[in-house]
Motif scaffolding. Structure first.
Motif, mmCIF file in Angstrom:
data_model
loop_
_atom_site.group_PDB
_atom_site.id
_atom_site.type_symbol
_atom_site.label_atom_id
_atom_site.label_comp_id
_atom_site.label_asym_id
_atom_site.label_seq_id
_atom_site.Cartn_x
_atom_site.Cartn_y
_atom_site.Cartn_z
ATOM 1 N N VAL A 125 0.849 -1.186 0.000
ATOM 2 C CA VAL A 125 0.000 0.000 0.000
ATOM 3 C C VAL A 125 0.889 1.241 0.000
ATOM 4 O O VAL A 125 2.078 1.173 0.316
ATOM 5 C CB VAL A 125 -0.950 0.018 1.217
ATOM 6 N N THR A 126 0.310 2.373 -0.358
ATOM 7 C CA THR A 126 1.043 3.640 -0.288
ATOM 8 C C THR A 126 0.222 4.638 0.515
ATOM 9 O O THR A 126 -1.015 4.695 0.383
ATOM 10 C CB THR A 126 1.326 4.226 -1.686
ATOM 11 N N ALA A 127 0.925 5.404 1.342
ATOM 12 C CA ALA A 127 0.255 6.435 2.128
ATOM 13 C C ALA A 127 -0.308 7.505 1.191
ATOM 14 O O ALA A 127 0.350 7.937 0.246
ATOM 15 C CB ALA A 127 1.233 7.055 3.114
ATOM 16 N N THR A 128 -1.537 7.922 1.451
ATOM 17 C CA THR A 128 -2.143 9.012 0.685
ATOM 18 C C THR A 128 -2.190 10.303 1.496
ATOM 19 O O THR A 128 -2.501 11.365 0.963
ATOM 20 C CB THR A 128 -3.562 8.631 0.229
ATOM 21 N N THR A 129 -1.912 10.195 2.799
ATOM 22 C CA THR A 129 -1.783 11.340 3.700
ATOM 23 C C THR A 129 -0.603 11.046 4.614
ATOM 24 O O THR A 129 -0.100 9.910 4.631
ATOM 25 C CB THR A 129 -3.042 11.526 4.565
ATOM 26 N N LEU A 168 -11.505 -6.924 -0.111
ATOM 27 C CA LEU A 168 -12.325 -5.713 -0.141
ATOM 28 C C LEU A 168 -12.142 -4.863 1.111
ATOM 29 O O LEU A 168 -12.313 -3.635 1.076
ATOM 30 C CB LEU A 168 -13.800 -6.091 -0.298
ATOM 31 N N ALA A 169 -11.777 -5.505 2.227
ATOM 32 C CA ALA A 169 -11.666 -4.784 3.502
ATOM 33 C C ALA A 169 -10.408 -3.934 3.570
ATOM 34 O O ALA A 169 -10.413 -2.885 4.223
ATOM 35 C CB ALA A 169 -11.694 -5.766 4.665
ATOM 36 N N VAL A 170 -9.313 -4.361 2.931
ATOM 37 C CA VAL A 170 -8.057 -3.611 3.038
ATOM 38 C C VAL A 170 -8.179 -2.204 2.455
ATOM 39 O O VAL A 170 -7.759 -1.228 3.086
ATOM 40 C CB VAL A 170 -6.900 -4.405 2.413
ATOM 41 N N PRO A 171 -8.738 -2.011 1.252
ATOM 42 C CA PRO A 171 -8.934 -0.634 0.784
ATOM 43 C C PRO A 171 -9.843 0.172 1.710
ATOM 44 O O PRO A 171 -9.631 1.376 1.891
ATOM 45 C CB PRO A 171 -9.572 -0.818 -0.602
ATOM 46 N N ALA A 230 -3.659 3.770 0.208
ATOM 47 C CA ALA A 230 -4.341 3.163 -0.933
ATOM 48 C C ALA A 230 -3.660 1.844 -1.280
ATOM 49 O O ALA A 230 -2.428 1.732 -1.224
ATOM 50 C CB ALA A 230 -4.308 4.091 -2.141
ATOM 51 N N LEU A 231 -4.450 0.846 -1.619
ATOM 52 C CA LEU A 231 -3.926 -0.464 -1.998
ATOM 53 C C LEU A 231 -3.311 -0.408 -3.389
ATOM 54 O O LEU A 231 -3.941 0.080 -4.340
ATOM 55 C CB LEU A 231 -5.048 -1.505 -1.960
ATOM 56 N N GLN A 232 -2.093 -0.931 -3.534
ATOM 57 C CA GLN A 232 -1.408 -0.966 -4.824
ATOM 58 C C GLN A 232 -1.403 -2.365 -5.437
ATOM 59 O O GLN A 232 -1.680 -2.521 -6.610
ATOM 60 C CB GLN A 232 0.029 -0.456 -4.669
ATOM 61 N N LEU A 238 8.789 -20.303 2.276
ATOM 62 C CA LEU A 238 9.711 -21.436 2.316
ATOM 63 C C LEU A 238 10.483 -21.571 1.010
ATOM 64 O O LEU A 238 11.627 -22.025 0.993
ATOM 65 C CB LEU A 238 8.955 -22.735 2.601
ATOM 66 N N THR A 239 9.853 -21.187 -0.094
ATOM 67 C CA THR A 239 10.478 -21.337 -1.407
ATOM 68 C C THR A 239 10.795 -20.006 -2.069
ATOM 69 O O THR A 239 11.564 -19.972 -3.041
ATOM 70 C CB THR A 239 9.554 -22.125 -2.345
ATOM 71 N N GLY A 240 10.193 -18.934 -1.585
ATOM 72 C CA GLY A 240 10.352 -17.641 -2.237
ATOM 73 C C GLY A 240 9.411 -17.433 -3.413
ATOM 74 O O GLY A 240 9.449 -16.388 -4.071
ATOM 75 N N GLU A 241 8.555 -18.407 -3.688
ATOM 76 C CA GLU A 241 7.621 -18.301 -4.815
ATOM 77 C C GLU A 241 6.584 -17.221 -4.545
ATOM 78 O O GLU A 241 6.052 -17.091 -3.443
ATOM 79 C CB GLU A 241 6.922 -19.641 -5.040
ATOM 80 N N ARG A 242 6.272 -16.437 -5.585
ATOM 81 C CA ARG A 242 5.284 -15.373 -5.503
ATOM 82 C C ARG A 242 4.326 -15.439 -6.684
ATOM 83 O O ARG A 242 4.701 -15.892 -7.760
ATOM 84 C CB ARG A 242 5.950 -13.995 -5.473
ATOM 85 N N GLN A 243 3.120 -14.954 -6.451
ATOM 86 C CA GLN A 243 2.118 -14.899 -7.513
ATOM 87 C C GLN A 243 1.338 -13.592 -7.376
ATOM 88 O O GLN A 243 0.791 -13.292 -6.309
ATOM 89 C CB GLN A 243 1.156 -16.086 -7.408
ATOM 90 N N MET A 244 1.293 -12.814 -8.437
ATOM 91 C CA MET A 244 0.534 -11.571 -8.406
ATOM 92 C C MET A 244 -0.957 -11.902 -8.427
ATOM 93 O O MET A 244 -1.439 -12.616 -9.308
ATOM 94 C CB MET A 244 0.885 -10.690 -9.595
ATOM 95 N N VAL A 245 -1.684 -11.383 -7.442
ATOM 96 C CA VAL A 245 -3.112 -11.642 -7.304
ATOM 97 C C VAL A 245 -3.940 -10.439 -7.745
ATOM 98 O O VAL A 245 -5.010 -10.583 -8.332
ATOM 99 C CB VAL A 245 -3.440 -12.014 -5.841
ATOM 100 N N PHE A 246 -3.416 -9.254 -7.469
ATOM 101 C CA PHE A 246 -4.161 -8.042 -7.810
ATOM 102 C C PHE A 246 -3.206 -6.864 -7.935
ATOM 103 O O PHE A 246 -2.261 -6.725 -7.157
ATOM 104 C CB PHE A 246 -5.209 -7.743 -6.735
ATOM 105 N N VAL A 247 -3.441 -6.030 -8.932
ATOM 106 C CA VAL A 247 -2.744 -4.758 -9.102
ATOM 107 C C VAL A 247 -3.808 -3.690 -9.253
ATOM 108 O O VAL A 247 -4.881 -3.928 -9.835
ATOM 109 C CB VAL A 247 -1.809 -4.779 -10.332
ATOM 110 N N SER A 248 -3.545 -2.498 -8.722
ATOM 111 C CA SER A 248 -4.571 -1.458 -8.671
ATOM 112 C C SER A 248 -5.166 -1.145 -10.041
ATOM 113 O O SER A 248 -6.324 -0.731 -10.139
ATOM 114 C CB SER A 248 -3.994 -0.180 -8.046
#
Length: 338
Positions: free
Chosen positions: A16-20, A132-135, A157-159, A167-177
């Motif tokens: 996330v990034t600060a908006t204020t 939905l709750a994080v934003p 704001a959610l980015q 354990l493996t370092g594996e990542r998967q993009m789930v959502f981008v703004s």
């Protein structure tokens, strides 16, 4: 020993990034959990105050955040099916680098930070509520009330959201703004991942030593007393109970193991060296107006034994589910190294 083969952990990292202007405590897990709980209750719980046990059984928010079970063996509150992880550098979420004194860290508009939420077993079905709750919590605000904002908390704001396997370092993009949809995550931790990591560590281990890093305050109670030195047996025993409880409540199969034999093996593990310090922190509740101690030890400990095979898989589960008390408030984040 048969491990809980159906237990799964879904770890999500929110950037996330600060908006204020925004200020968070050094150990922000409790603040993030409070903001998330408030957002979930405001938007998705029809009776957020004074709910009875019948309601908490059917309400997904209350089931996730405040479930009670009068028949639970250690009290009315069973292990929650989620945790918060917000370690970052020196206990801060990644991106928070400006100290303002008295344990608070400041972000300016545009500054990013990250935190993680883990869901266990069937709780992964509640992922849409969480996303939905994080934003919503970002719009409401989190952290300290700021005079420059006329007593309001800082907003963000959610980015993006990523599923990950530490354990493996594996990542998967789930959502981008910029996206209009969320990808159902497939990266998660299960028993196969645990066993694969354990086999790798056993192959590369030297002199039978395992190192555990305590990234956030780890609060363990043993025989009614707080553990100030990271001895292995009580740490492992609390983790053993936690794995068993999560598997029993939120997966299809409870573990079948020789509990006494495992605890006996853990009691033979030596604490070779440790470099930990005790951190005293407290959590205040807006609802109850009470202050709860959350202090625990952070740092690093080295353990040694002749045979890690029965112990290592359970210890590795701690990297996914955390260990000790107050894991929902960010405590007990660990990693395991050889």
């Amino acid at each position: 020993m048969q491990m809980p083969m159906s237990l799964e952990a879904q770890l999500l990292e929110f950037t996330v990034t600060a908006t204020t202007p925004l200020e968070l405590p050094t150990w922000p897990g409790s603040a993030l959990r409070g903001a998330l709980l408030g957002a979930l209750r405001r938007h998705y719980c029809p009776v957020p105050e004074g709910a009875d046990s019948a309601h908490t059984t059917v309400c997904p928010v209350c089931w996730l955040m405040a479930r009670e079970d009068r028949n639970w063996r250690t009290g009315r509150t069973p292990a929650r099916p989620y945790t918060i992880m917000a370690p970052g550098g020196q206990g801060r979420p990644t991106g928070i680098v400006m100290a303002t004194g008295n344990g608070w860290h400041r972000l300016e508009p545009g500054d990013p930070f990250t935190f993680r939420v883990a869901l266990f077993g069937v709780a992964k079905n509640l992922l849409p509520y969480l996303i939905l709750a994080v934003p919503a919590m970002g719009r409401t605000g989190v952290g300290r009330k700021l005079a420059e904002r006329r007593g309001l908390r800082g907003q963000f704001a959610l980015q993006r959201i990523e599923a990950l396997n530490p354990l493996t370092g594996e990542r998967q993009m789930v959502f981008v703004s910029e996206w209009r949809e969320v990808i159902v995550p497939t990266v998660r931790i299960d028993q196969d991942a645990i066993d694969a990591k354990a086999a790798h560590l056993l192959e590369t281990m030297q002199q039978g030593e395992v190192h555990v890093v305590f990234h956030t305050p780890t609060r363990v109670v043993d025989k009614g007393r707080l553990l100030k030195t990271p001895h292995f047996r009580p740490l492992f025993q609390r983790l053993l109970e936690r794995v068993e409880g999560l598997a029993q409540q939120y997966s299809h199969h409870a573990p079948q193991w020789d509990y006494a034999a495992l605890v006996d093996a853990a009691s033979r593990v030596q604490l070779v060296h440790h470099d930990v310090e005790w951190v005293d922190i407290k959590s205040g509740s807006r609802r109850t107006k009470r202050v709860t101690p959350l202090g625990g030890f952070i740092g690093r400990a080295t353990y040694k034994t002749d045979d890690w095979r029965p112990l290592l898989p359970i210890l590795l589960w701690g990297c996914a589910i955390q260990v000790g008390k107050d894991t929902v408030k960010g405590n007990g984040v660990i990693s395991v190294q050889v």
